[in-house]
Design a protein around this motif. Structure first.
Motif, short mmCIF file in Angstrom:
data_model
loop_
_atom_site.label_atom_id
_atom_site.label_comp_id
_atom_site.label_asym_id
_atom_site.label_seq_id
_atom_site.Cartn_x
_atom_site.Cartn_y
_atom_site.Cartn_z
N SER A 1 27.02 -20.87 35.32
CA SER A 1 26.60 -19.40 34.77
C SER A 1 26.15 -19.31 33.56
CB SER A 1 28.08 -18.69 34.47
OG SER A 1 28.74 -18.48 35.93
N TRP B 1 25.47 -10.54 42.41
CA TRP B 1 25.17 -10.76 40.92
C TRP B 1 26.13 -11.82 40.53
CZ3 TRP B 1 21.21 -8.90 38.21
CH2 TRP B 1 20.64 -7.77 38.80
N ASP B 2 25.65 -12.59 39.72
CA ASP B 2 26.57 -13.62 38.68
C ASP B 2 26.13 -13.50 37.48
OD1 ASP B 2 25.23 -16.79 38.42
OD2 ASP B 2 24.22 -15.75 40.26
N GLY C 1 31.45 -15.04 36.10
CA GLY C 1 31.90 -14.68 37.20
C GLY C 1 30.64 -14.13 38.20
N GLN C 2 31.19 -13.74 39.38
CA GLN C 2 29.96 -13.26 40.40
C GLN C 2 30.75 -12.08 40.94
OE1 GLN C 2 28.39 -16.10 43.25
NE2 GLN C 2 27.95 -14.54 44.44
N GLU C 3 29.89 -11.07 41.16
CA GLU C 3 30.31 -9.79 41.77
C GLU C 3 29.34 -9.45 42.84
OE1 GLU C 3 33.23 -8.50 41.56
OE2 GLU C 3 34.09 -9.79 39.96
N SER D 1 24.91 -26.02 41.97
CA SER D 1 24.51 -24.69 41.80
C SER D 1 22.92 -24.56 41.50
CB SER D 1 24.86 -24.04 40.39
OG SER D 1 24.54 -22.56 40.40
N ASP E 1 36.82 -14.35 41.07
CA ASP E 1 35.65 -15.06 40.81
C ASP E 1 34.96 -14.60 39.34
OD1 ASP E 1 33.47 -16.94 41.32
OD2 ASP E 1 32.07 -15.24 41.88
N THR E 2 35.88 -13.93 38.53
CA THR E 2 35.62 -13.41 37.07
C THR E 2 36.73 -13.77 36.33
OG1 THR E 2 34.14 -11.59 38.12
CG2 THR E 2 34.93 -11.58 35.81
N ASN F 1 32.83 -23.02 34.24
CA ASN F 1 31.70 -22.09 34.93
C ASN F 1 30.48 -22.36 34.04
OD1 ASN F 1 34.42 -20.28 33.80
ND2 ASN F 1 33.53 -19.79 35.84
N GLN G 1 36.50 -20.30 42.42
CA GLN G 1 36.24 -19.24 42.17
C GLN G 1 35.34 -18.61 43.49
OE1 GLN G 1 34.53 -20.09 38.17
NE2 GLN G 1 34.86 -17.70 37.95
#
Length: 689
Positions: A280, A309-310, A304-306, A101, A236-237, A277, A136
């Motif tokens: 994050s 945005w994470d 998570g990621q939306e 990451s 992913d959350t 995670n 995820q």
């Protein structure tokens, strides 16, 4: 294996090209990698055939595949080039996994999947199944990308599809679309993981007394039930909650040695709750050091990621907080103020994808010593003083050109108690260019005020101004060797006018992919408490794969540091020898020897020695045993201290594990005596719904 019609109809990836140690052609034999899926699982089929060298495939514990032939699967489930999953397999299906990451590798990350393989004289066949809920990914139109590697350790070579570049600053930017894969949009489901562990401890209170059982008060130190609950309500959350978590480590920290220690030792995180995670909960200012949460009663995470945005949110309630590790302490975090009290640690991380596969981020953390007493603390405690530490800041990562990255961080802090508070700040910036051949460089700088503190992180100094820069050149020698030449300078100025600077040059040669030879020479100058010491230092290293059964690492260093206790110029020599021996497929033997000599004017020569031996015997891919012997002997003692450990482990996959073992500490002033014995058992099982 791989005989079903569906595998035959899948289009294979076959075009692998060498990129390590240098650019080259295709590997020996034929390599085919195919992808399939059903509604729940991603399947990967690998077939390597017609090789002209003996295949290396050992029956090893999980993660121990680096000395074997290897297939690597790199999957970017977001498609933005910033993050990804890496899975490695040896020819019989032994697994290794990790997370990548924003330029960081997270080697301790684990997830659940299945793999099996068959090795032959001229190739191997592998079949891998990865549940979609073990990964995820955004709950939107999939944009998965993939890279593949094949490693041949006997050649010191690694091949890839597509052609990968060494030292790439944003590795997953090289990935290509994974065609034909449509992951489901349903959530990752519910994971419930009960754990129970027990231990029996005997201690010797006095030198001539017998070992005595410590009893069951508090009972939580003898029998510890715990429960982890994870709800992935989108792909992913996920929310994770733990109650009375078991953070015991069946693999203890290797004892560190240093005869001129100024600051506390830093230890890496190994505990599963914090490793999930993990990307994050990272930032460029490193304000969260999860091992500062020592023995939590409970913990909760949302990550998570939306879209672009994470995010990550963490809270832990610790029943055994440590005092400050800062050189000058911190207001509200002395030994007296934290002992026996509960502490609360909270962390928030927001990050938005931007700036050419980079990000813009925000982070905040809070640590408080609570009025409440730890439920298992039996001694009198001092009244609570309202101790707290808040930290807040922003960070940025940007990629430029083909080789460059810029990372920055700016952070402020406030620390205090009922009667006193202090505010501080810190900033940093780093610019790097990392080509696979040719000229590269790095420049970095930072500053922090004297009052800056991050008690939920790891900070041993503040009030600093730092700067460093290096210039290096990578050149290819022959067809498969690399030479790296580097010059470097760095400086550190402390708030009280103490300072340190050094200049050095380094030559490192990667010879035929099987040997790494390094030479570093330099000059350092340190001023501390009005005493100045200057002198040369030398570091030598040799890392080699001597055969398919034997690898070794050798290090030697010489330096002339300042002795912090006497404020005199010292001479410090140290040597390290590491040997890895694989005499048969199921057996691995590691031997690690460190010797340090430390000399002060008009004083006897001091020395300290650590010998670490580890033997792994694997009965099957899931069942194995491990023995550890570690001894430390210094010139101040007549006999060494010994640490012994035995462990029987069954690991079907991460989360489905059983351990039975014991540890013994043996030490004394003139004779060796057994002073501590612990027998332990641990069972955990992951239920997925």
């Amino acid at each position: 294996m791989l005989d079903e019609a569906a595998w035959q109809n899948a289009i294979p990836v076959t075009e692998f090209v060498r990129f390590i140690p240098t650019d080259g052609g295709a590997p020996s034999g034929q390599t085919d990698v195919r992808f399939l899926q059903d509604k729940d699982t991603l399947y990967i089929g690998i077939k390597v055939r017609q090789t002209n060298y003996p295949i290396q495939a050992r029956v090893s514990p999980r993660e121990d595949v680096n000395d074997d032939d290897q297939i690597g699967i790199y999957i970017d489930t977001v498609g933005d080039g910033r993050t990804g999953y890496i899975f490695y397999f040896n020819p019989i299906g032994i697994q290794q996994d990790m997370r990548y990451s924003n330029g960081r590798w997270m080697m301790e990350w684990n997830t659940i999947y299945e793999s099996k393989g068959v090795a032959e004289d001229n190739g191997f066949t592998l079949e891998v199944s990865i549940p979609f809920r073990s990964l995820q990914y955004p709950d939107s139109q999939p944009n998965w990308k993939v890279m593949l590697t094949r490693k041949i350790p006997s050649e010191g070579a690694k091949y890839s599809y597509p052609k990968m570049r060494r030292n790439h600053p944003q590795m997953f930017n090289q990935a290509l679309p994974m065609t034909g894969i449509q992951p489901p949009k349903a959530g990752a489901g519910i994971w419930v993981q009960p754990t129970i562990s027990g231990r029996h401890v005997m201690l010797r209170e006095e030198a001539d007394a017998p070992l005595e059982w410590t009893g069951i008060d508090p009972w939580i130190d003898t029998v510890r039930p715990s429960m982890d609950f994870r709800w992935g309500f989108t792909p992913d959350t996920a929310m994770t909650i733990t109650t009375n978590p078991d953070f015991s480590q069946v693999e203890g920290d290797v004892r560190q040695v240093n005869l001129n220690q100024r600051f506390a030792f830093y230890y890496p995180e190994r505990r599963p709750f914090f490793l999930s995670n993990i990307d994050s909960f990272q930032d460029n200012a490193d304000i969260l050091y999860t091992r500062s949460i020592v023995n939590p009663i409970s913990g909760a995470k949302l990550a998570g990621q939306e879209g672009k945005w994470d995010f990550g949110v963490l809270h832990g309630l610790d029943q055994n907080p440590n005092p400050s590790v800062h050189e000058f302490g911190a207001v509200g975090f002395s030994e007296e103020e934290v002992s026996g009290h509960l502490s609360s640690t909270s962390y928030l991380r927001l990050r938005r994808a931007a700036l050419n596969s980079g990000f813009i981020g925000f982070y905040a953390a809070d640590k408080r010593i609570l009025d409440a007493e730890s439920p298992f603390y039996t001694e009198d405690i001092a009244p609570a003083t309202g101790s707290f530490n808040d930290v807040m800041g922003m960070d940025v990562r940007s990629n430029f050109g083909q080789y460059g990255t810029i990372t920055t961080a700016s952070v402020g802090s406030i620390v205090g108690n009922d009667t006193d508070t202090e505010m501080g700040a810190a900033q940093s910036i780093a610019i790097r260019r990392t080509p696979d051949l040719g000229l590269g460089y790095s420049l970095s700088g930072g500053a922090s005020s004297q009052e800056y503190r991050k008690e939920m992180g790891f900070l041993n100094q503040s009030g600093l101004k730092t700067g460093s820069g290096d210039l290096f050149y990578l050149s290819q020698i022959g067809s498969n060797s690399l030479l790296r030449s580097k010059v470097e300078a760095s400086v550190k100025q402390e708030f009280d006018d103490d300072q340190y600077w050094e200049v050095n040059q380094m030559q490192s040669l990667r010879l035929n992919g099987l040997h790494n030879i390094g030479l570093e020479t330099g000059w350092s100058n340190e001023r501390y408490k009005e005493t100045t010491v200057a002198g040369p230092y030398v570091n030598l290293s040799w890392l080699a794969r001597l055969s398919n059964k034997v690898s070794t690492k050798l290090y030697f260093s010489y330096k002339t540091p300042l002795d912090y206790a006497s404020l005199q110029k010292a001479r410090d020599y140290s040597t390290t020898a590491v040997l890895l021996w694989r005499p048969v497929s199921n057996l691995r033997i590691d031997c690690d020897f460190i010797q340090q000599w430390y000399e002060l004017p008009d004083q006897p020569l001091q020395s300290i020695q650590r010998i670490y031996n580890r033997i792994n015997w694997q009965f099957s891919p899931y069942l194995g045993t491990r023995l550890i012997q570690q001894s430390v002997l210094s010139s101040d003692t007549d006999v060494p201290s010994l640490f012994l450990s035995a462990l029987l482990s069954y690991i079907r996959n991460p989360g489905n594990e059983f351990y039975l073992g014991g540890t013994w500490n043996v030490y004394g002033e003139t004779t060796l005596d057994l002073n501590e014995q612990m027998l332990f058992v641990k069972w955990t099982h992951l239920f997925q719904y």
